[in-house]
Design a protein around this motif. Sequence first.
Motif, PDB file in Angstrom:
ATOM      1  N   UNK A 145     -97.781  28.434  -6.077  1.00  0.00           N
ATOM      2  CA  UNK A 145     -97.322  27.504  -7.096  1.00  0.00           C
ATOM      3  C   UNK A 145     -95.844  27.667  -7.384  1.00  0.00           C
ATOM      4  N   UNK A 146     -95.417  27.068  -8.478  1.00  0.00           N
ATOM      5  CA  UNK A 146     -94.013  27.018  -8.874  1.00  0.00           C
ATOM      6  C   UNK A 146     -93.923  27.339 -10.361  1.00  0.00           C
ATOM      7  N   UNK A 147     -92.759  27.792 -10.790  1.00  0.00           N
ATOM      8  CA  UNK A 147     -92.559  28.122 -12.191  1.00  0.00           C
ATOM      9  C   UNK A 147     -91.202  27.606 -12.657  1.00  0.00           C
ATOM     10  N   UNK A 148     -91.175  26.987 -13.828  1.00  0.00           N
ATOM     11  CA  UNK A 148     -89.943  26.483 -14.440  1.00  0.00           C
ATOM     12  C   UNK A 148     -89.548  27.402 -15.592  1.00  0.00           C
ATOM     13  N   UNK A 149     -88.292  27.843 -15.604  1.00  0.00           N
ATOM     14  CA  UNK A 149     -87.735  28.584 -16.734  1.00  0.00           C
ATOM     15  C   UNK A 149     -86.953  27.637 -17.629  1.00  0.00           C
ATOM     16  N   UNK A 150     -87.159  27.768 -18.923  1.00  0.00           N
ATOM     17  CA  UNK A 150     -86.415  27.008 -19.924  1.00  0.00           C
ATOM     18  C   UNK A 150     -85.830  27.967 -20.946  1.00  0.00           C
ATOM     19  N   UNK A 151     -84.832  27.518 -21.673  1.00  0.00           N
ATOM     20  CA  UNK A 151     -84.275  28.259 -22.785  1.00  0.00           C
ATOM     21  C   UNK A 151     -84.456  27.400 -24.039  1.00  0.00           C
ATOM     22  N   UNK A 152     -85.287  27.866 -24.958  1.00  0.00           N
ATOM     23  CA  UNK A 152     -85.495  27.148 -26.211  1.00  0.00           C
ATOM     24  C   UNK A 152     -84.448  27.624 -27.206  1.00  0.00           C
ATOM     25  N   UNK A 153     -83.959  26.717 -28.024  1.00  0.00           N
ATOM     26  CA  UNK A 153     -82.982  27.154 -29.022  1.00  0.00           C
ATOM     27  C   UNK A 153     -83.198  26.436 -30.347  1.00  0.00           C
ATOM     28  N   UNK A 154     -82.971  27.166 -31.374  1.00  0.00           N
ATOM     29  CA  UNK A 154     -82.976  26.714 -32.759  1.00  0.00           C
ATOM     30  C   UNK A 154     -81.757  27.380 -33.390  1.00  0.00           C
ATOM     31  N   UNK A 155     -81.250  26.876 -34.477  1.00  0.00           N
ATOM     32  CA  UNK A 155     -80.108  27.538 -35.117  1.00  0.00           C
ATOM     33  C   UNK A 155     -80.385  29.029 -35.358  1.00  0.00           C
ATOM     34  N   UNK A 156     -79.545  29.858 -34.765  1.00  0.00           N
ATOM     35  CA  UNK A 156     -79.678  31.302 -34.932  1.00  0.00           C
ATOM     36  C   UNK A 156     -80.708  31.969 -34.041  1.00  0.00           C
ATOM     37  N   UNK A 157     -81.390  31.214 -33.198  1.00  0.00           N
ATOM     38  CA  UNK A 157     -82.439  31.772 -32.333  1.00  0.00           C
ATOM     39  C   UNK A 157     -82.349  31.174 -30.937  1.00  0.00           C
ATOM     40  N   UNK A 158     -82.641  32.008 -29.929  1.00  0.00           N
ATOM     41  CA  UNK A 158     -82.824  31.531 -28.562  1.00  0.00           C
ATOM     42  C   UNK A 158     -83.989  32.299 -27.964  1.00  0.00           C
ATOM     43  N   UNK A 159     -84.767  31.625 -27.145  1.00  0.00           N
ATOM     44  CA  UNK A 159     -85.952  32.242 -26.566  1.00  0.00           C
ATOM     45  C   UNK A 159     -86.224  31.653 -25.187  1.00  0.00           C
ATOM     46  N   UNK A 160     -86.502  32.507 -24.217  1.00  0.00           N
ATOM     47  CA  UNK A 160     -86.902  32.033 -22.888  1.00  0.00           C
ATOM     48  C   UNK A 160     -88.349  31.568 -22.955  1.00  0.00           C
ATOM     49  N   UNK A 161     -88.677  30.608 -22.101  1.00  0.00           N
ATOM     50  CA  UNK A 161     -90.006  30.002 -22.079  1.00  0.00           C
ATOM     51  C   UNK A 161     -90.269  29.549 -20.659  1.00  0.00           C
TER      52      UNK A 161
END
Length: 117
Positions: free
Chosen positions: A61-77
């Motif tokens: 299979x395949x996998x997509x990396x994203x970077x989620x962001x909110x003010x003052x926060x960042x998180x990989x997903x």
Amino acid sequence: MNRSVYTLATLITVLAGCSTDSHVYRDQPLVAKVETGMSKEQVEQIGGPPLSISDRTVEPGTCFDYNLSQPGHQQRYNVSFDGQGKVDHKSFMTCAEWSHAQQKAREPSRSSGGGGY
């Protein structure tokens, strides 16, 4: 996939989600709208192009990396796709971390199991 491996992978995913500020991101489109069985195209319509795309190393299979962001926060997903290109997993970790968790879940237990006496 046998049941114990699936259970361990699910537990790792849940624990990884608990170690993040996942509640901060619950309304983000990728978190709220992406569902198991969706195609890559549907995911990209929701979340846009991923930061990176990688081949899965444990299961085809395949996998997509994203970077989620909110003010003052960042998180990989990540959003992971099976061999047919359908979502089968998503979590608050990178594709590499998810691959490592899957690999660890497949390793045989190091305990002796109490047999052989």
